[in-house]
Enzyme design. Structure first.
Site, PDB file in Angstrom:
ATOM      1  N   ASP A  19     -10.492 -45.527  51.426  1.00  0.00           N
ATOM      2  CA  ASP A  19     -10.169 -44.213  50.863  1.00  0.00           C
ATOM      3  C   ASP A  19      -8.723 -44.193  50.372  1.00  0.00           C
ATOM      4  O   ASP A  19      -7.801 -44.593  51.105  1.00  0.00           O
ATOM      5  CB  ASP A  19     -10.341 -43.125  51.928  1.00  0.00           C
ATOM      6  CG  ASP A  19     -11.801 -42.867  52.281  1.00  0.00           C
ATOM      7  OD1 ASP A  19     -12.691 -43.453  51.624  1.00  0.00           O
ATOM      8  OD2 ASP A  19     -12.042 -42.073  53.215  1.00  0.00           O
ATOM      9  N   GLY A  45     -15.721 -44.219  53.912  1.00  0.00           N
ATOM     10  CA  GLY A  45     -17.137 -44.448  53.594  1.00  0.00           C
ATOM     11  C   GLY A  45     -17.966 -43.658  54.588  1.00  0.00           C
ATOM     12  O   GLY A  45     -17.661 -43.614  55.788  1.00  0.00           O
ATOM     13  N   ASN A  49     -17.566 -43.888  58.580  1.00  0.00           N
ATOM     14  CA  ASN A  49     -17.045 -42.692  59.260  1.00  0.00           C
ATOM     15  C   ASN A  49     -18.020 -42.211  60.332  1.00  0.00           C
ATOM     16  O   ASN A  49     -17.629 -41.823  61.436  1.00  0.00           O
ATOM     17  CB  ASN A  49     -16.820 -41.553  58.262  1.00  0.00           C
ATOM     18  CG  ASN A  49     -15.757 -41.873  57.220  1.00  0.00           C
ATOM     19  OD1 ASN A  49     -14.996 -42.822  57.377  1.00  0.00           O
ATOM     20  ND2 ASN A  49     -15.732 -41.089  56.151  1.00  0.00           N
ATOM     21  N   ASP A 254      -8.153 -30.203  55.373  1.00  0.00           N
ATOM     22  CA  ASP A 254      -8.834 -31.216  54.553  1.00  0.00           C
ATOM     23  C   ASP A 254     -10.292 -31.322  55.008  1.00  0.00           C
ATOM     24  O   ASP A 254     -10.557 -31.667  56.162  1.00  0.00           O
ATOM     25  CB  ASP A 254      -8.115 -32.562  54.713  1.00  0.00           C
ATOM     26  CG  ASP A 254      -8.827 -33.696  53.964  1.00  0.00           C
ATOM     27  OD1 ASP A 254      -9.710 -33.411  53.130  1.00  0.00           O
ATOM     28  OD2 ASP A 254      -8.480 -34.867  54.234  1.00  0.00           O
ATOM     29  N   THR A 256     -12.403 -33.528  54.067  1.00  0.00           N
ATOM     30  CA  THR A 256     -12.929 -34.902  54.002  1.00  0.00           C
ATOM     31  C   THR A 256     -13.422 -35.359  55.374  1.00  0.00           C
ATOM     32  O   THR A 256     -12.683 -35.290  56.356  1.00  0.00           O
ATOM     33  CB  THR A 256     -11.841 -35.886  53.509  1.00  0.00           C
ATOM     34  OG1 THR A 256     -11.268 -35.367  52.321  1.00  0.00           O
ATOM     35  CG2 THR A 256     -12.443 -37.260  53.245  1.00  0.00           C
ATOM     36  N   ASP A 260     -19.472 -35.905  57.705  1.00  0.00           N
ATOM     37  CA  ASP A 260     -19.776 -37.110  58.496  1.00  0.00           C
ATOM     38  C   ASP A 260     -19.751 -36.787  59.985  1.00  0.00           C
ATOM     39  O   ASP A 260     -20.619 -37.246  60.752  1.00  0.00           O
ATOM     40  CB  ASP A 260     -18.762 -38.213  58.180  1.00  0.00           C
ATOM     41  CG  ASP A 260     -18.832 -38.624  56.722  1.00  0.00           C
ATOM     42  OD1 ASP A 260     -19.926 -38.557  56.135  1.00  0.00           O
ATOM     43  OD2 ASP A 260     -17.788 -38.991  56.155  1.00  0.00           O
ATOM     44  N   LYS A 293      -7.226 -32.053  60.196  1.00  0.00           N
ATOM     45  CA  LYS A 293      -6.260 -33.134  59.946  1.00  0.00           C
ATOM     46  C   LYS A 293      -6.562 -33.775  58.604  1.00  0.00           C
ATOM     47  O   LYS A 293      -7.721 -33.766  58.155  1.00  0.00           O
ATOM     48  CB  LYS A 293      -6.364 -34.213  61.037  1.00  0.00           C
ATOM     49  CG  LYS A 293      -5.914 -33.755  62.392  1.00  0.00           C
ATOM     50  CD  LYS A 293      -6.006 -34.905  63.398  1.00  0.00           C
ATOM     51  CE  LYS A 293      -5.864 -34.389  64.819  1.00  0.00           C
ATOM     52  NZ  LYS A 293      -6.473 -35.283  65.793  1.00  0.00           N
TER      53      LYS A 293
HETATM   54  O1  RIB Z   1     -17.574 -38.222  53.534  1.00  0.00           O
HETATM   55  C1  RIB Z   1     -16.280 -38.706  53.272  1.00  0.00           C
HETATM   56  C2  RIB Z   1     -16.361 -40.077  52.699  1.00  0.00           C
HETATM   57  O2  RIB Z   1     -17.024 -40.022  51.446  1.00  0.00           O
HETATM   58  C3  RIB Z   1     -15.014 -40.694  52.415  1.00  0.00           C
HETATM   59  O3  RIB Z   1     -14.502 -41.427  53.508  1.00  0.00           O
HETATM   60  C4  RIB Z   1     -15.275 -41.523  51.175  1.00  0.00           C
HETATM   61  O4  RIB Z   1     -15.160 -42.887  51.383  1.00  0.00           O
HETATM   62  C5  RIB Z   1     -16.666 -41.139  50.682  1.00  0.00           C
HETATM   63  O5  RIB Z   1     -17.589 -42.105  50.938  1.00  0.00           O
END
Ligand code: RIB
Length: 325
Positions: A19, A45, A49, A254, A256, A260, A293
């Site tokens: 990332d 990914g 994750n 965030d 992100t 996951d 975070k």
């Molecule tokens: O869900 C977040 C992930 O999606 C990130 O870490 C990025 O690599 C994408 O795959």
């Protein structure tokens, strides 16, 4: 003495990326350049994750994936192994680089992601077949859609045939419809709004439309569906019941990796034999903490943090894990 032939709580089959995350005041409009401030490079990914999240939540976790033969691939594997994830089924590809994700995060914590799959797209059905023994020793197999769909479908079939429960996070949205026989083997699916639209054609904006999408998925044979219902929360629906999971109030920086954490937490709860009614709040808390975070893997919470948030929100905390059945 009870012998547990299921050596793994959760086996994750999915993608690995590096990332590259930049934080900026706003996400760029098409054609625009936005100047940000913080830059972070880290392993990511969705598959990696989720494997890491499972381990942090207390599961015995193993990961099936493919990375390049370069230093970025080394770093991705090292990050997993440092947290106790078995990465012996992460193949090294001499001809393709480790996948890459470019992530922009705005001041409100919203993100957008572009990926180049690299070695992820070189995972073949044969790689899944090679991992059959591993899949057959899992309580739960957790998958996303960052690998070629035929490999994902093969993994779902193998997992089900071996007696594992199957959890599918259908992200990113599939490029073609998933095979209907595969959907019928999925015990729990967890789409966000875009993925729900791709799978059902329904625009999910709120709790009512999330229920509509979940019911379509249940009619097509999935065991349960947890559909993200806009920014208000998530709706978990199974035959004979549902649970609304309002977004827990935290200071989000965030988003992100939050999806996951959510999918991984559901998988861990299923592996522990918890009812869906308990799994939902646990997943919701894991996702909320992940938004506090910057970055994906750096933000994935440990179990005690999830339990503390559940307690402070007045939600039930799953008790000690039962003995192996
Ligand atoms: O869900 C977040 C992930 O999606 C990130 O870490 C990025 O690599 C994408 O795959």
């Amino acid at each position: 003495m009870v012998i547990d032939s299921r050596a793994w709580d959760v086996v994750v089959v999915g993608g690995t990326n590096t990332d590259h995350l930049v934080r900026a005041p706003a996400l760029p409009e098409p054609g625009a350049t936005v100047q940000g401030d913080v830059y972070v490079e880290s392993p990511g990914g969705k598959g990696a994750n989720q494997a890491l999240a499972c381990a942090r939540l207390g599961a015995r976790a193993a990961f099936v994936s493919r990375v390049g033969a370069e230093a970025r691939g080394d770093a991705a594997i090292a990050a997993l192994e440092a947290e106790g994830v078995d990465a012996s089924h992460v193949a090294r590809d001499e001809d393709a680089p480790t996948g890459v994700a470019l992530i922009a995060v705005d001041a409100s914590g919203e993100k957008s992601i572009v990926t180049a799959p690299g070695a992820n797209h070189r995972v073949r059905v044969a790689d899944v077949e090679e991992a059959t023994r591993l899949l057959h020793r899992a309580r739960v197999v957790l998958l996303q859609l960052e690998l070629p769909l035929d490999a994902v479908e093969a993994a779902v079939r193998a997992a089900h045939a071996g007696g594992a429960r199957v959890v599918l996070d259908p992200a990113p949205p599939p490029s073609r419809p998933l095979a209907e026989d595969v959907l019928r083997l999925v015990d729990l699916i967890r789409p966000d709004a875009g993925e729900a639209r791709a799978l059902t054609g329904i625009e999910v904006r709120d709790r009512a439309s999330a229920r509509d999408a979940a019911e379509v998925l249940l009619r097509r044979g999935v065991g349960a569906a947890c559909v993200q219902a806009g920014s208000a929360g998530d709706l978990l629906v199974w035959r004979g019941g549902e649970r609304w999971l309002p977004r827990l109030p935290v200071r989000s920086v965030d988003a992100t990796g939050a999806g996951d954490a959510f999918a991984a937490a559901l998988a861990v709860m299923l592996a522990e034999g918890r009812p869906l009614d308990d799994a939902g709040p646990f997943a919701s808390a894991a996702a909320a903490l992940t938004t506090t975070k910057l970055g994906a893997q750096a933000a994935l919470p440990r179990r005690d943090e999830v339990e503390a948030l559940l307690l402070s929100a007045g939600l039930p905390v799953p008790g000690p894990r039962a003995a192996v059945p």
